[in-house]
Design an enzyme around this catalytic site. Structure first.
Site: not given
Ligand SMILES: Cc1cc2nc3c(=O)[nH]c(=O)nc-3n(C[C@H](O)[C@H](O)[C@H](O)COP(=O)(O)OP(=O)(O)OC[C@H]3O[C@@H](n4cnc5c(N)ncnc54)[C@H](O)[C@@H]3O)c2cc1C
Length: 478
Positions: A43, A178, A307, A441
């Site tokens: 994010c 998308g 994700d 309003h």
């Molecule tokens: C261009 C774009 C725009 C977006 N805009 C929006 C928006 O406006 N609003 C919204 O709600 N969402 C938005 N999203 C989606 C949002 O960013 C994600 O849904 C969210 O950040 C996912 O969070 P997470 O905690 O699942 O994963 P992440 O934030 O990706 O965290 C995963 C972490 O795991 C670590 N990792 C991965 N594999 C390993 C491993 N094997 N060992 C150790 N560490 C590891 C990585 O380094 C990372 O720090 C957007 C995404 C994109 C690409």
């Protein structure tokens, strides 16, 4: 190799993992975070925040170009300073990431790639072994690998690449329709790239109701973005300094010659190298880790959130899941996730789009008898004053009871306006109850009273006007 033991180990310190770690620590558990970096999460580093920083600039540019419609004269050229915009974005990302890293570093942090060697143990790098009673996997997603023949060799940018641009290409082919393709495609177009979007379905945002997707497609076209639907991209090649996209349209071969290709066809879960099979965690390479409603994987002591689970790639869902998984892990409870309202989302195009609950097509497919009320911003007094008349709102309610089941909006401030319906749905409000909420309003928000009233009438719930709070229906002038 050193071995350390914790109550909970969270793999991935993005939005979901960080929320999980904080919740577990607040419950008194010993918690460690593992992340291979860069620290900050999608994010902040390559998702919501940099994209919204970019969009603020392209929206301002557009507003300046349109200001003449409000009688504002801007003498001289209106233009964008891309190096400034890129530097502003970098500074914001650094500020957000620094703050997040400060928070992450309040936990024992093991930096490196995590790999499970059993369902109770994982290794980080070559020297550390972590044991825990429970694990939460929050490793996020990455841009899907390009499968189109020739694309890899020709070269392209994905959403990460767009967010790293220091200058705008003269022409761009956007492959995909998308949310990311739409937000960043519109950014590129407004910043001066001749933009063509090649999409497979009949309108942008395939999953959305047709009226919403069709409206966005129309507005993009009105703004000069060339959207070509029902195409099949067959291959890509380089021709001198240009890139050529070959595609089929109604069975006929076409080609599009551009300076740059923006490949925007989805993301895949980060499951590579995690040792999930060794830990006994069921997963699907493209859809992600399989979880139940309590966010447990096929191993009851291992949870997954965000994700990497594939279903709702949204920050607020990752946080909701992270907090719940932590509570279930530490307290041994079976709280179940309910996505009916949490799956609400917004898209930061102009006009913006937002949705909560079930879409009209989902209600129809599920055989739920419902009413639909609609109202256009073109007929709404405040929108007319603001000169933001593109789009509409619609609300869906259950037939007979009038319970609000969903709402969609395409129009000005959609990302803010949707919250009123989110609140109403959180408390299971009916359209009749919704209409009793006073609306100030003239505001954009009072537009919701029209579809609510239409639903109430269809459901046979509408009471005589004199028994209602007049403000609720006084959206017109005066
Ligand atoms: C261009 C774009 C725009 C977006 N805009 C929006 C928006 O406006 N609003 C919204 O709600 N969402 C938005 N999203 C989606 C949002 O960013 C994600 O849904 C969210 O950040 C996912 O969070 P997470 O905690 O699942 O994963 P992440 O934030 O990706 O965290 C995963 C972490 O795991 C670590 N990792 C991965 N594999 C390993 C491993 N094997 N060992 C150790 N560490 C590891 C990585 O380094 C990372 O720090 C957007 C995404 C994109 C690409």
């Amino acid at each position: 190799m050193q071995t350390l033991e914790y109550d909970l180990v969270v793999v991935g310190a993005g939005s979901g993992g960080y929320a999980a770690a904080r919740t577990a620590r607040d419950l008194g558990a010993s918690v460690a975070l593992v992340d291979h970096g860069p620290l900050g999460g999608l994010c902040i580093l390559r998702g919501c925040m940099p994209s919204k920083a970019f969009l603020a600039s392209s929206d301002a540019l557009h507003a300046a170009r349109e200001a003449h419609a409000l009688g504002v004269r801007i003498d001289g050229a209106i233009g964008a300073d891309m190096p400034f915009i890129a530097a502003r974005k970098r500074a914001l990302v650094k500020e957000f990431a620094d703050y997040r890293i400060e928070g992450i570093e309040t936990f024992p942090l093991h930096q490196g790639h995590a790999t499970f060697i059993s369902d109770r143990t994982l290794v980080v790098g070559e020297h550390t072994q972590l044991k825990a009673r429970s694990f939460i996997i929050a490793t996020g997603s990455s841009v899907a690998p390009a499968q189109i023949p020739g694309l890899q060799e020709t070269g392209y940018i994905d959403s990460d690449g767009v967010l790293e641009l220091e200058s705008i290409p003269s022409s761009v082919a956007v492959l995909g329709g998308g949310y990311s393709a739409c937000e960043l495609g519109q950014f590129l177009a407004r910043m001066g790239a001749k933009t063509t979007m090649l999409i497979r379905s009949g309108h942008l945002l395939t999953y959305a109701d047709d009226d919403v997707g069709d409206a966005l497609t129309t507005y993009f076209r009105e703004d000069g973005i060339h959207v070509i639907e029902r195409t099949q991209v067959t291959r890509v090649e380089r021709r001198g300094p240009r890139k050529v996209v070959h595609y089929l349209l109604h069975g006929e071969k076409h080609e599009l010659v551009v300076e740059e290709i923006f490949f925007a066809q989805g993301r895949v879960p980060n499951v590579e190298g995690l040792g999930l099979a060794t830990a006994g965690v069921a997963f699907d390479q493209s859809r992600g880790i399989v979880i139940d409603a309590t966010l447990r994987t096929s191993r009851p002591n291992i949870f997954a959130v965000g994700d990497v689970t594939g279903d709702y790639p949204l920050v607020h869902v990752a946080i909701y899941q992270g907090e719940m998984a932590a509570r279930n892990a530490i307290k041994g409870e079976n709280e179940e996730a309910d996505y009916s309202i949490v799956s609400a989302h917004t898209i930061f195009t102009d006009p913006q789009i937002a949705h909560v609950g079930m879409t009209e097509k989902e209600l129809t497919a599920a055989g739920i008898e419902h009413c639909v009320g609609r109202y256009s911003f073109a007929e709404h007094g405040k929108a007319m004053c603001l000169n933001t008349t593109r789009g509409f709102v619609k609300m869906m309610s259950r037939l007979v009871t009038g319970e609000i089941l969903g709402a969609s909006i395409i129009g000005p401030q959609a990302s803010e306006l949707i919250h009123e319906v989110i609140v109403a749905m959180t408390y299971h409000a009916t359209v009749e109850q919704f209409m009793r909420i006073p609306h100030l309003h003239p505001t954009l928000a009072e537009i919701w009273t029209y579809p609510a009233e239409e639903c109430a009438m269809q459901c046979g719930l509408r009471e005589p006007v004199d028994q209602m709070i007049e403000l609720a229906t006084s959206a017109g002038p005066g």
